[in-house]
Design an enzyme around this catalytic site. Structure first.
Site, PDB file in Angstrom:
ATOM      1  N   ARG A  83       6.286  -3.830  -4.824  1.00 33.94           N
ATOM      2  CA  ARG A  83       4.886  -4.163  -4.934  1.00 33.94           C
ATOM      3  C   ARG A  83       4.601  -4.877  -6.293  1.00 33.94           C
ATOM      4  NH1 ARG A  83       1.932   0.987  -3.815  1.00 33.94           N
ATOM      5  NH2 ARG A  83       2.279   0.513  -1.733  1.00 33.94           N
ATOM      6  N   ARG A 152      -2.643   2.684 -10.543  1.00 33.20           N
ATOM      7  CA  ARG A 152      -1.987   1.753  -9.945  1.00 33.20           C
ATOM      8  C   ARG A 152      -3.042   0.304 -10.065  1.00 33.20           C
ATOM      9  NH1 ARG A 152       0.628   4.506  -4.612  1.00 33.20           N
ATOM     10  NH2 ARG A 152       1.567   6.234  -5.696  1.00 33.20           N
ATOM     11  N   LYS A 216      -0.933   9.986  -8.060  1.00 33.37           N
ATOM     12  CA  LYS A 216      -1.457   8.522  -8.199  1.00 33.37           C
ATOM     13  C   LYS A 216      -2.961   8.522  -8.694  1.00 33.37           C
ATOM     14  CE  LYS A 216      -2.100   8.393  -3.262  1.00 33.37           C
ATOM     15  NZ  LYS A 216      -1.587   7.514  -1.916  1.00 33.37           N
ATOM     16  N   LYS A 218      -6.197   5.648  -8.726  1.00 28.11           N
ATOM     17  CA  LYS A 218      -6.806   4.522  -8.302  1.00 28.11           C
ATOM     18  C   LYS A 218      -8.228   4.062  -8.991  1.00 28.11           C
ATOM     19  CE  LYS A 218      -4.194   4.620  -3.935  1.00 28.11           C
ATOM     20  NZ  LYS A 218      -4.246   4.594  -2.511  1.00 28.11           N
ATOM     21  N   CYS A 437      -2.324  -0.704   8.103  1.00 27.92           N
ATOM     22  CA  CYS A 437      -1.282  -0.437   7.085  1.00 27.92           C
ATOM     23  C   CYS A 437      -0.085  -0.890   7.758  1.00 27.92           C
ATOM     24  CB  CYS A 437      -1.375   1.090   6.729  1.00 27.92           C
ATOM     25  SG  CYS A 437      -0.753   2.155   8.126  1.00 27.92           S
ATOM     26  N   CYS A 443       7.556   2.299   7.051  1.00 19.98           N
ATOM     27  CA  CYS A 443       7.064   3.441   6.221  1.00 19.98           C
ATOM     28  C   CYS A 443       7.422   4.589   6.931  1.00 19.98           C
ATOM     29  CB  CYS A 443       5.475   3.175   6.432  1.00 19.98           C
ATOM     30  SG  CYS A 443       4.688   4.587   5.487  1.00 19.98           S
ATOM     31  N   CYS A 482      -0.507   7.068   9.620  1.00 21.85           N
ATOM     32  CA  CYS A 482      -0.676   8.278   9.401  1.00 21.85           C
ATOM     33  C   CYS A 482      -1.777   8.655   8.638  1.00 21.85           C
ATOM     34  CB  CYS A 482       0.614   8.841   8.408  1.00 21.85           C
ATOM     35  SG  CYS A 482       0.483   8.049   6.553  1.00 21.85           S
ATOM     36  N   CYS A 486      -3.960   4.922   3.514  1.00 23.41           N
ATOM     37  CA  CYS A 486      -3.580   3.482   2.880  1.00 23.41           C
ATOM     38  C   CYS A 486      -4.576   2.352   3.405  1.00 23.41           C
ATOM     39  CB  CYS A 486      -2.008   2.946   2.947  1.00 23.41           C
ATOM     40  SG  CYS A 486      -0.656   4.230   2.219  1.00 23.41           S
TER      41      CYS A 486
END
Length: 571
Positions: A83, A152, A216, A218, A437, A443, A482, A486
Site C-alpha cells: 500500500r 495511517r 492503527k 486514522k 472492500c 484478504c 468481514c 475497511c
C-alpha cells in the site's frame, strides 16, 4: 476537572503478543532481512507478518487455490500486497505511470484505489518485494506507515473544484502525515539497502515510543458540505471551518472507527464525538497530543479493544478532553457551525477558483484494470502520458483528474472518449455510491465476497429500482467480506457485512451525510433473501417518501429500523 493521575493506566496488564513482537523488533526490523533472503518458502515468519505492516505490506495467499495446493502438498500460494502512502490522495502523472508499470512488472496487473485514498498493488511475490518497494520510492512515494499500529494515510477532500481551500487542506494532510511518520530507519535499511545508523547512533520515536500505538490510527479532513472522507469514521476527524473562502481552523472529532468482531458484544462501530474547535495554527499540536493520549492510555492487552474509540468510552469523553487540554496547556474553543449534505463523490467536470479544471470519475470499487471490453487501465495511463493533469484518489474509491488547464481539457477528454471512459454519471444512483472492500480471494480476514460480487448484486438491485422509478435516486450501499470495516459498511444506508460464503448481515438506516450509523436488520441472508427483503422497502420508499427524503432516513421514519447514534451538527 479530571486529573491525569486519576485516569486508570494499563501498565499492570499483560501485554498482547503483538506488543511483545513490537518491543523485541529493534524498531520494526525483526528478522525481515533474513526472511526476504529465505528462498525455501514464499512466506515470512509469523512475527514478521506483524512488522511488515508498518512498512506498508500484508502477507496474503490466493484463497481460491488453498485447498488445491493443500491436496498437492504444496504450501499456500503466498504473495504480498503493498500500500503506497498518498496524503490527501494526490499523486502526479509520473507517479501514476510508475505504479501502473510496477503493477504489470511485479503485481497482478491491477491497481486498487482504497477507501483511504491510497494505492494498493496486489500479487507481489516475496522475491520481488524489494524491487517493488524501490520502484515506489523512486517515484517519490513510499509505503511507510501505510499499515500497522501508527497513523495511517491522512485523508482529505481532493477535488479543488468543490472549495478554494481544498489545496490548503491537502498541504495540511501531508504535513500531518510527515509529522507523524515513524522515525525508525528500518524501512530504508530493509527495502532501500541504506545503512543509515552507525554503532553510536540509535533509533528514537519521540511521538510513538518503542512500542508505537496500541492499534492503527486514522485521520481525515473534510470541508462542508462534502463529507467525502467520512470524517466521523476516523480516530481524528477534522471538519474544516471556512468563512469567505478563508480557512479558519477545524472542528475536532475523536473516537471514530468501523471495526467490530463477531461474538464480542464489547466491540462495535462508533462515530467520532465533536469535542471543540481549534485554529489552524494550533491544529497540528492538538493532533499530536491526541495521538500521545492514545499511546499512553490505550489498551495494550486486547487488540480488539485497542482503538481510540474504546479508550474514550472506557475513560469517558469529558475525562479524555480534560486530559488532552491539560497536556495542551490550553482549552479547545466551542465547535463552530457546519453542515454536511453528502459523503459521495461529485462526478463530472468542476472548475476551481484558480481557473484549473477537475474531473471526478467513478471507478467501480477502485479497481484499475483492463478487460476485453473496457481498457480502463490502458486509457488512464494514456492520460497520464499527456502530463496534463495530476491524479487524485477519493475516499469513495474514485479518481479525480486535477489541475487541468483550459488548453489541456480537450486533450484529456479526447483520450477518455477514445477509451470509453465516462465520469460515471450514466449509472444508477445506487451503483455510483457503492463501495466494496477487496475481500476474497486475497484478504485473510474475509468470510465472504465483496468486490468480486457486489457488481452482480447491484445489477439485480438496479432492475428493482428501475421497476419503482428509483434509478436516479442516490442510495449508499457498502459491502465488506468481514466486520473489520475497511469499506465503512456501517455507514451505508444499505450495509452488507460478510458472515460466511454467500451469507451477509444486512444493515439499514445510516445517514446519507455520514452522521449516523446503520442498524442490523437481518442476519445471515443470501442473495435471494437480500433481494426479497429490499424490494418491498424500495416499493414503499417510492410510494411513501417525503420530498428529498433519503432512503436511510425513510426506513427510520417508518419504523422499519431503530435509529442508531447520530452526530448532531450546529447549522
Amino acid at each position: 476537572m479530571t486529573k491525569i493521575k486519576d485516569i486508570p493506566q494499563l501498565q499492570e496488564w499483560k501485554p498482547s503478543e503483538v506488543e511483545i513482537i513490537k518491543t523485541n523488533s529493534n524498531y520494526l526490523r525483526g528478522t525481515l532481512i533474513e526472511g526476504l533472503e529465505d528462498v525455501i518458502t514464499g512466506a515470512i515468519s509469523a512475527d514478521d507478518t506483524q512488522l511488515i505492516k508498518f512498512h506498508g505490506s500484508y502477507q496474503q495467499t490466493d484463497r481460491d487455490l488453498d485447498d488445491e495446493r493443500k491436496q498437492q502438498k504444496l504450501e499456500p500460494l503466498y504473495s504480498f500486497m503493498i500500500r503506497a502512502r498518498v496524503p490527501a490522495g494526490v499523486s502526479t502523472s509520473e507517479q501514476w505511470i510508475a505504479l501502473d508499470d510496477l503493477s504489470d512488472k511485479y503485481g497482478n496487473s491491477t491497481m486498487k484505489l482504497t477507501t483511504r485514498q491510497a494505492f494498493q498493488l496486489h500479487g507481489i511475490i516475496k522475491r520481488n518485494l524489494r524491487q517493488t518497494m524501490q520502484g515506489i520510492n523512486d517515484s517519490l512515494l513510499d509505503s511507510i506507515a501505510a499499515c500497522g499500529d501508527v497513523n495511517r494515510n491522512v485523508m482529505s477532500t481532493s477535488n479543488e473544484g468543490l472549495s478554494p481551500v481544498v489545496g490548503e487542506l491537502a498541504d495540511f494532510a501531508k504535513a500531518i502525515s510527515d509529522h507523524l511518520l515513524p522515525k525508525t530507519t528500518a524501512y530504508h535499511e530493509i527495502w532501500l539497502n541504506k545503512q543509515l545508523l552507525t554503532k553510536e547512533q540509535k533509533d528514537e520515536e519521540p511521538i510513538y515510543g518503542k512500542t508505537y500505538l496500541p492499534r492503527k490510527f486514522k485521520i481525515a479532513i473534510a470541508v462542508p458540505p462534502y463529507n467525502d472522507t467520512d470524517v466521523f469514521a476516523n480516530d481524528i476527524g477534522l471538519i474544516a471551518i471556512v468563512k469567505d473562502d478563508v480557512l479558519l481552523g477545524y472542528n475536532v472529532a475523536v473516537g471514530g472507527g468501523m471495526g467490530k468482531t463477531y461474538g464480542m458484544e464489547e466491540t462495535y462501530p462508533r462515530l467520532a464525538d465533536v469535542i471543540g474547535f481549534v485554529s489552524k495554527d494550533k491544529a497540528l499540536t492538538v493532533i499530536e497530543e491526541i495521538v500521545k493520549v492514545q499511546r499512553d492510555f490505550g489498551n495494550r492487552e486486547n487488540r480488539k479493544l485497542a482503538r481510540l474509540k474504546y479508550t474514550i468510552d472506557r475513560i469517558g469523553v469529558d475525562a479524555f478532553v480534560s486530559v488532552l487540554e491539560q497536556r495542551l496547556g490550553f482549552e479547545l474553543d466551542a465547535s463552530k457551525p457546519y453542515e454536511f449534505k453528502s459523503n459521495g463523490d461529485v462526478l463530472g467536470w468542476k472548475k476551481a477558483t484558480n481557473g484549473k479544471w477537475f474531473l471526478s470519475l467513478y471507478v467501480e470499487h477502485g479497481r484499475i484494470k483492463d478487460t476485453e471490453s473496457y481498457k480502463l487501465k490502458e486509457g488512464l495511463k494514456k492520460v497520464a502520458e499527456l502530463h496534463a493533469c495530476d491524479f487524485r484518489l477519493t475516499g469513495n474509491q474514485g479518481l479525480v483528474l486535477g489541475n487541468i488547464s483550459e488548453k489541456d481539457k480537450k486533450r484529456v477528454q479526447k483520450v477518455l472518449d477514445e477509451y470509453g471512459i465516462g465520469d460515471g454519471s450514466q449509472f444508477t444512483g445506487l451503483r455510483k455510491h457503492a463501495i466494496a472492500c477487496v475481500a476474497l480471494n486475497t484478504c485473510t480476514m474475509a468470510f465472504a465476497e465483496a468486490e468480486r460480487y457486489l457488481p452482480q448484486l447491484i445489477d439485480k438491485l438496479d432492475d428493482i429500482l428501475e421497476k419503482y422509478g428509483l434509478s436516479n435516486d442516490d442510495i449508499l450501499i457498502r459491502m465488506t467480506g468481514c466486520p473489520n470495516g475497511c469499506g465503512r459498511p456501517f455507514l451505508g444506508e444499505i450495509g452488507l457485512v460478510g458472515r460466511s460464503l454467500g451469507k451477509y448481515n444486512l444493515y439499514l438506516g445510516a445517514g446519507f451525510s455520514g452522521n449516523r450509523l446503520n442498524t442490523l436488520y437481518k442476519e445471515m441472508v443470501d442473495e435471494k433473501q437480500i433481494l426479497d427483503l429490499l424490494e418491498p422497502l424500495f416499493k414503499q420508499y417510492s410510494e411513501e417518501r417525503n420530498k428529498d427524503e433519503k432512503f436511510g432516513d425513510f426506513v427510520i421514519r417508518k419504523g422499519i429500523i431503530s435509529p442508531a447514534k447520530e452526530i448532531s451538527v450546529v447549522k
